[in-house]
Design an enzyme around this catalytic site. Structure first.
Site, PDB file in Angstrom:
ATOM      1  N   ASP A 133      -2.218  -5.314   2.571  1.00 43.91           N
ATOM      2  CA  ASP A 133      -0.986  -5.887   2.415  1.00 43.91           C
ATOM      3  C   ASP A 133       0.119  -5.344   1.811  1.00 43.91           C
ATOM      4  O   ASP A 133      -0.257  -4.341   0.909  1.00 43.91           O
ATOM      5  CB  ASP A 133      -1.558  -7.251   1.713  1.00 43.91           C
ATOM      6  CG  ASP A 133      -2.182  -8.342   2.499  1.00 43.91           C
ATOM      7  OD1 ASP A 133      -2.250  -8.203   3.486  1.00 43.91           O
ATOM      8  OD2 ASP A 133      -2.623  -9.076   1.528  1.00 43.91           O
ATOM      9  N   ARG A 134       1.280  -5.654   1.958  1.00 40.36           N
ATOM     10  CA  ARG A 134       2.246  -4.958   1.358  1.00 40.36           C
ATOM     11  C   ARG A 134       2.300  -4.850  -0.140  1.00 40.36           C
ATOM     12  O   ARG A 134       2.361  -3.954  -0.727  1.00 40.36           O
ATOM     13  CB  ARG A 134       3.575  -5.265   1.768  1.00 40.36           C
ATOM     14  CG  ARG A 134       4.879  -4.742   1.199  1.00 40.36           C
ATOM     15  CD  ARG A 134       6.162  -5.159   1.740  1.00 40.36           C
ATOM     16  NE  ARG A 134       6.661  -6.238   1.052  1.00 40.36           N
ATOM     17  CZ  ARG A 134       7.693  -6.182  -0.102  1.00 40.36           C
ATOM     18  NH1 ARG A 134       7.648  -5.121  -0.535  1.00 40.36           N
ATOM     19  NH2 ARG A 134       7.887  -7.383  -0.404  1.00 40.36           N
TER      20      ARG A 134
END
Length: 306
Positions: A133-134
Protein backbone atom coordinates in the site's frame (compact mmCIF):
# COMPACT_ATOMS: atom_id res chain seq x y z
CA UNK A 1 9.24 3.47 -22.23
CA UNK A 2 9.39 7.22 -21.63
CA UNK A 3 10.85 8.62 -18.40
CA UNK A 4 10.31 5.26 -16.76
CA UNK A 5 6.65 4.99 -17.80
CA UNK A 6 5.30 2.55 -20.38
CA UNK A 7 2.66 3.39 -22.96
CA UNK A 8 -1.00 2.73 -22.16
CA UNK A 9 -2.97 0.47 -24.50
CA UNK A 10 -6.61 1.29 -25.26
CA UNK A 11 -9.07 -1.08 -26.94
CA UNK A 12 -11.11 0.70 -29.62
CA UNK A 13 -14.36 -0.79 -30.99
CA UNK A 14 -14.17 -1.78 -34.65
CA UNK A 15 -17.67 -0.47 -35.31
CA UNK A 16 -20.11 1.89 -33.68
CA UNK A 17 -21.64 5.33 -33.80
CA UNK A 18 -18.31 7.19 -33.85
CA UNK A 19 -16.95 8.18 -37.28
CA UNK A 20 -13.33 8.25 -36.14
CA UNK A 21 -11.08 6.79 -33.46
CA UNK A 22 -10.60 10.33 -32.18
CA UNK A 23 -14.36 10.79 -31.77
CA UNK A 24 -14.55 7.59 -29.73
CA UNK A 25 -11.69 8.72 -27.49
CA UNK A 26 -13.25 12.14 -26.96
CA UNK A 27 -16.39 10.43 -25.66
CA UNK A 28 -14.44 7.78 -23.77
CA UNK A 29 -12.39 10.44 -21.97
CA UNK A 30 -15.25 12.88 -21.50
CA UNK A 31 -13.56 14.44 -18.48
CA UNK A 32 -10.74 15.80 -20.66
CA UNK A 33 -10.81 18.91 -22.83
CA UNK A 34 -11.69 17.55 -26.35
CA UNK A 35 -9.38 19.92 -28.22
CA UNK A 36 -6.48 19.03 -25.97
CA UNK A 37 -7.02 15.37 -26.86
CA UNK A 38 -7.28 16.09 -30.59
CA UNK A 39 -4.04 18.07 -30.50
CA UNK A 40 -2.34 14.94 -29.22
CA UNK A 41 -3.34 13.23 -32.48
CA UNK A 42 -1.87 16.17 -34.41
CA UNK A 43 1.40 15.83 -32.49
CA UNK A 44 1.65 12.14 -33.35
CA UNK A 45 1.30 11.02 -29.73
CA UNK A 46 -1.44 8.44 -30.31
CA UNK A 47 -0.13 5.50 -32.32
CA UNK A 48 -0.94 2.07 -33.75
CA UNK A 49 0.72 -1.20 -32.76
CA UNK A 50 3.67 -0.55 -35.08
CA UNK A 51 4.24 2.94 -33.67
CA UNK A 52 2.63 4.66 -36.67
CA UNK A 53 0.96 7.94 -35.62
CA UNK A 54 -2.79 8.12 -36.11
CA UNK A 55 -4.51 11.24 -37.41
CA UNK A 56 -7.58 12.79 -35.88
CA UNK A 57 -9.55 11.66 -38.97
CA UNK A 58 -8.44 8.00 -38.84
CA UNK A 59 -11.75 6.14 -39.29
CA UNK A 60 -13.19 3.86 -36.66
CA UNK A 61 -12.30 0.27 -37.48
CA UNK A 62 -8.84 1.05 -38.82
CA UNK A 63 -7.20 -0.13 -35.56
CA UNK A 64 -8.45 -2.29 -32.70
CA UNK A 65 -5.85 -1.00 -30.24
CA UNK A 66 -4.09 2.31 -29.86
CA UNK A 67 -1.23 3.32 -27.60
CA UNK A 68 -0.51 6.61 -25.88
CA UNK A 69 1.48 8.00 -22.98
CA UNK A 70 -0.34 9.42 -20.01
CA UNK A 71 0.19 13.13 -19.70
CA UNK A 72 2.04 13.61 -16.41
CA UNK A 73 -0.18 15.13 -13.75
CA UNK A 74 0.97 18.05 -11.66
CA UNK A 75 2.39 15.91 -8.91
CA UNK A 76 3.11 16.73 -5.33
CA UNK A 77 6.65 15.58 -4.65
CA UNK A 78 6.97 12.73 -2.15
CA UNK A 79 10.06 13.92 -0.23
CA UNK A 80 11.42 10.49 0.69
CA UNK A 81 13.90 8.34 -1.21
CA UNK A 82 13.87 4.63 -1.94
CA UNK A 83 16.85 2.60 -0.68
CA UNK A 84 18.13 -0.22 -2.89
CA UNK A 85 19.02 -3.13 -0.59
CA UNK A 86 19.82 -5.73 -3.24
CA UNK A 87 20.38 -5.78 -6.99
CA UNK A 88 21.37 -8.60 -9.35
CA UNK A 89 20.48 -9.61 -12.88
CA UNK A 90 17.12 -11.05 -11.85
CA UNK A 91 15.99 -9.38 -8.65
CA UNK A 92 15.95 -5.93 -7.07
CA UNK A 93 14.84 -5.37 -3.47
CA UNK A 94 14.16 -1.90 -2.10
CA UNK A 95 13.12 -0.24 1.14
CA UNK A 96 10.04 1.79 0.18
CA UNK A 97 9.21 4.88 2.24
CA UNK A 98 5.74 5.70 3.52
CA UNK A 99 3.47 7.67 1.13
CA UNK A 100 5.13 6.41 -2.08
CA UNK A 101 2.87 4.17 -4.23
CA UNK A 102 4.30 0.98 -5.69
CA UNK A 103 3.15 1.72 -9.25
CA UNK A 104 1.82 4.77 -11.16
CA UNK A 105 -1.84 5.51 -10.69
CA UNK A 106 -4.21 8.41 -10.19
CA UNK A 107 -2.29 11.55 -9.35
CA UNK A 108 1.06 9.72 -8.98
CA UNK A 109 3.32 8.97 -11.93
CA UNK A 110 6.95 9.94 -11.40
CA UNK A 111 6.29 9.75 -7.67
CA UNK A 112 5.97 5.97 -7.64
CA UNK A 113 8.51 3.36 -6.59
CA UNK A 114 8.44 1.66 -10.00
CA UNK A 115 9.11 4.78 -12.07
CA UNK A 116 11.75 6.11 -9.68
CA UNK A 117 13.54 2.77 -9.73
CA UNK A 118 13.39 2.41 -13.53
CA UNK A 119 14.87 5.87 -13.95
CA UNK A 120 17.50 5.32 -11.25
CA UNK A 121 18.72 1.94 -12.54
CA UNK A 122 18.09 2.60 -16.23
CA UNK A 123 16.12 -0.64 -16.56
CA UNK A 124 12.73 -0.28 -18.29
CA UNK A 125 11.95 -3.98 -17.71
CA UNK A 126 11.67 -3.65 -13.94
CA UNK A 127 8.30 -4.93 -12.71
CA UNK A 128 7.02 -5.29 -9.13
CA UNK A 129 6.60 -8.90 -8.03
CA UNK A 130 4.18 -7.94 -5.25
CA UNK A 131 2.64 -4.75 -3.87
CA UNK A 132 2.69 -2.55 -0.78
CA UNK A 133 0.00 0.00 0.00
CA UNK A 134 1.07 3.58 -0.57
CA UNK A 135 0.84 4.21 3.17
CA UNK A 136 3.00 1.19 4.10
CA UNK A 137 6.80 1.33 4.22
CA UNK A 138 9.35 -1.45 3.90
CA UNK A 139 10.51 -4.26 1.65
CA UNK A 140 9.39 -4.42 -1.96
CA UNK A 141 10.72 -6.82 -4.62
CA UNK A 142 11.05 -6.19 -8.36
CA UNK A 143 11.82 -8.50 -11.25
CA UNK A 144 14.75 -7.23 -13.30
CA UNK A 145 14.00 -9.14 -16.51
CA UNK A 146 11.01 -10.95 -18.07
CA UNK A 147 12.80 -14.27 -18.55
CA UNK A 148 12.86 -15.06 -14.83
CA UNK A 149 9.92 -12.98 -13.64
CA UNK A 150 7.45 -15.86 -13.49
CA UNK A 151 9.63 -17.92 -11.17
CA UNK A 152 9.55 -15.18 -8.52
CA UNK A 153 5.88 -14.41 -9.02
CA UNK A 154 5.04 -18.06 -8.38
CA UNK A 155 6.68 -17.82 -4.96
CA UNK A 156 4.00 -15.35 -3.89
CA UNK A 157 1.16 -17.13 -5.67
CA UNK A 158 2.08 -20.38 -3.92
CA UNK A 159 2.63 -18.69 -0.52
CA UNK A 160 6.26 -19.71 -0.39
CA UNK A 161 7.46 -16.31 0.82
CA UNK A 162 7.52 -15.74 4.56
CA UNK A 163 6.50 -12.13 5.17
CA UNK A 164 6.90 -10.34 8.49
CA UNK A 165 5.51 -6.90 9.34
CA UNK A 166 5.57 -4.57 12.32
CA UNK A 167 2.81 -2.26 13.48
CA UNK A 168 2.25 0.24 16.28
CA UNK A 169 -1.22 0.78 17.73
CA UNK A 170 -2.73 2.93 20.44
CA UNK A 171 -3.17 0.87 23.61
CA UNK A 172 -6.86 0.38 24.40
CA UNK A 173 -8.11 0.82 27.95
CA UNK A 174 -7.89 -2.43 29.83
CA UNK A 175 -5.76 -4.16 27.21
CA UNK A 176 -3.54 -6.95 28.55
CA UNK A 177 -0.30 -8.24 27.04
CA UNK A 178 -1.41 -11.81 27.77
CA UNK A 179 -3.87 -11.59 24.88
CA UNK A 180 -0.98 -12.10 22.46
CA UNK A 181 0.19 -14.11 20.61
CA UNK A 182 -2.88 -15.22 18.71
CA UNK A 183 -3.94 -16.24 15.21
CA UNK A 184 -6.72 -14.10 13.79
CA UNK A 185 -8.93 -15.15 10.87
CA UNK A 186 -11.91 -13.66 9.06
CA UNK A 187 -13.42 -13.31 5.59
CA UNK A 188 -12.31 -10.21 3.69
CA UNK A 189 -13.91 -9.07 0.43
CA UNK A 190 -13.15 -6.10 -1.82
CA UNK A 191 -16.14 -4.66 -3.66
CA UNK A 192 -15.87 -2.55 -6.79
CA UNK A 193 -16.07 1.17 -6.12
CA UNK A 194 -15.35 0.91 -2.40
CA UNK A 195 -12.01 2.02 -0.96
CA UNK A 196 -12.29 -0.15 2.15
CA UNK A 197 -12.62 -3.91 2.24
CA UNK A 198 -15.62 -5.53 3.90
CA UNK A 199 -15.64 -8.26 6.55
CA UNK A 200 -18.28 -10.99 6.34
CA UNK A 201 -18.44 -12.95 9.58
CA UNK A 202 -20.95 -15.40 8.09
CA UNK A 203 -18.51 -16.71 5.48
CA UNK A 204 -15.58 -19.09 5.81
CA UNK A 205 -12.37 -17.19 6.71
CA UNK A 206 -10.08 -16.46 3.76
CA UNK A 207 -7.43 -14.47 5.66
CA UNK A 208 -5.11 -15.41 8.51
CA UNK A 209 -2.46 -13.55 10.51
CA UNK A 210 -0.28 -14.59 13.45
CA UNK A 211 0.02 -11.57 15.76
CA UNK A 212 2.79 -11.43 18.36
CA UNK A 213 3.82 -8.82 20.91
CA UNK A 214 7.14 -7.01 20.54
CA UNK A 215 6.72 -4.33 23.21
CA UNK A 216 4.16 -2.17 24.95
CA UNK A 217 4.03 0.84 27.21
CA UNK A 218 1.13 2.74 28.77
CA UNK A 219 0.22 4.36 25.43
CA UNK A 220 1.27 2.07 22.58
CA UNK A 221 1.40 -1.58 21.53
CA UNK A 222 4.11 -2.77 19.11
CA UNK A 223 3.22 -5.99 17.30
CA UNK A 224 4.90 -8.44 14.93
CA UNK A 225 2.61 -9.69 12.16
CA UNK A 226 3.06 -12.88 10.15
CA UNK A 227 0.35 -13.05 7.46
CA UNK A 228 -0.41 -16.50 6.07
CA UNK A 229 -2.58 -14.98 3.33
CA UNK A 230 -2.30 -11.73 1.42
CA UNK A 231 -5.74 -10.12 1.28
CA UNK A 232 -6.04 -6.41 0.59
CA UNK A 233 -5.60 -4.37 3.81
CA UNK A 234 -5.52 -7.64 5.77
CA UNK A 235 -3.18 -6.52 8.55
CA UNK A 236 -4.96 -3.22 9.05
CA UNK A 237 -8.34 -4.97 9.23
CA UNK A 238 -7.16 -7.70 11.61
CA UNK A 239 -5.59 -5.30 14.10
CA UNK A 240 -8.60 -2.98 13.96
CA UNK A 241 -10.89 -5.95 14.69
CA UNK A 242 -8.87 -6.60 17.86
CA UNK A 243 -9.19 -2.99 19.01
CA UNK A 244 -5.59 -2.31 17.96
CA UNK A 245 -6.19 -0.07 14.95
CA UNK A 246 -2.82 1.02 13.53
CA UNK A 247 -1.77 4.54 14.42
CA UNK A 248 -2.51 7.13 11.70
CA UNK A 249 -4.72 4.75 9.69
CA UNK A 250 -7.38 6.79 7.89
CA UNK A 251 -9.27 3.67 6.70
CA UNK A 252 -9.74 1.34 9.69
CA UNK A 253 -11.52 1.01 12.00
CA UNK A 254 -13.22 4.15 10.61
CA UNK A 255 -12.94 5.70 7.15
CA UNK A 256 -11.90 9.31 7.67
CA UNK A 257 -12.48 12.15 5.17
CA UNK A 258 -9.75 12.40 2.54
CA UNK A 259 -7.06 14.88 3.54
CA UNK A 260 -3.64 15.95 2.23
CA UNK A 261 -0.70 13.78 3.27
CA UNK A 262 0.74 14.66 6.65
CA UNK A 263 4.34 13.54 6.23
CA UNK A 264 4.87 13.84 9.98
CA UNK A 265 2.21 11.19 10.72
CA UNK A 266 2.88 8.09 8.57
CA UNK A 267 0.87 4.91 8.96
CA UNK A 268 2.69 2.85 11.57
CA UNK A 269 2.97 -0.27 9.44
CA UNK A 270 6.27 -1.64 8.13
CA UNK A 271 7.14 -4.60 5.88
CA UNK A 272 10.04 -5.84 7.96
CA UNK A 273 11.30 -9.13 6.48
CA UNK A 274 11.06 -11.41 3.43
CA UNK A 275 12.32 -15.02 3.48
CA UNK A 276 12.22 -17.55 0.64
CA UNK A 277 14.23 -20.14 -1.25
CA UNK A 278 15.47 -18.61 -4.48
CA UNK A 279 13.76 -20.45 -7.37
CA UNK A 280 16.82 -20.00 -9.61
CA UNK A 281 19.76 -20.79 -7.34
CA UNK A 282 18.10 -22.76 -4.53
CA UNK A 283 19.79 -20.47 -1.99
CA UNK A 284 18.00 -19.22 1.12
CA UNK A 285 17.21 -15.52 0.79
CA UNK A 286 16.55 -13.20 3.74
CA UNK A 287 15.95 -9.47 3.34
CA UNK A 288 15.40 -7.13 6.29
CA UNK A 289 14.31 -3.51 6.30
CA UNK A 290 16.56 -0.77 7.58
CA UNK A 291 13.56 1.38 8.49
CA UNK A 292 11.78 1.63 11.82
CA UNK A 293 8.45 2.90 13.08
CA UNK A 294 8.71 6.29 14.76
CA UNK A 295 5.96 5.57 17.29
CA UNK A 296 7.32 2.22 18.46
CA UNK A 297 7.83 1.94 22.24
CA UNK A 298 11.19 0.87 23.58
CA UNK A 299 11.60 -2.91 23.72
CA UNK A 300 12.49 -2.72 27.39
CA UNK A 301 9.05 -1.24 28.11
CA UNK A 302 7.18 -2.90 30.93
CA UNK A 303 5.27 -5.51 28.96
CA UNK A 304 4.87 -7.59 32.08
CA UNK A 305 3.01 -4.73 33.69
CA UNK A 306 0.45 -4.58 30.95
Amino acid sequence: MRDGVGATRLHVPLQGEWPTIAAYMVERFFHLDPERLLVRFDRGEIVARDGRPLARDTPLGAEEFVWYYREPPVEKEIPFDIDVLHEDGDLVVIDKPHFLPTTPGGKYLQNSALVRLRNRLGNPELTPIHRLDRATAGLLMFSARPETRGAYQLLFENRRVQKVYEAVSARPDGWEAGLLPLVYRNHIAKHRGEVCVQVDDDREPNSETLIELLAADDRRVHTLLRPHTGRMHQLRVHLAALGLGILNDGFYPELLPEAPDDFGRPLQLLARELRFTDPLSGADRVFTTRRSLQEAPQHDSAVSGA
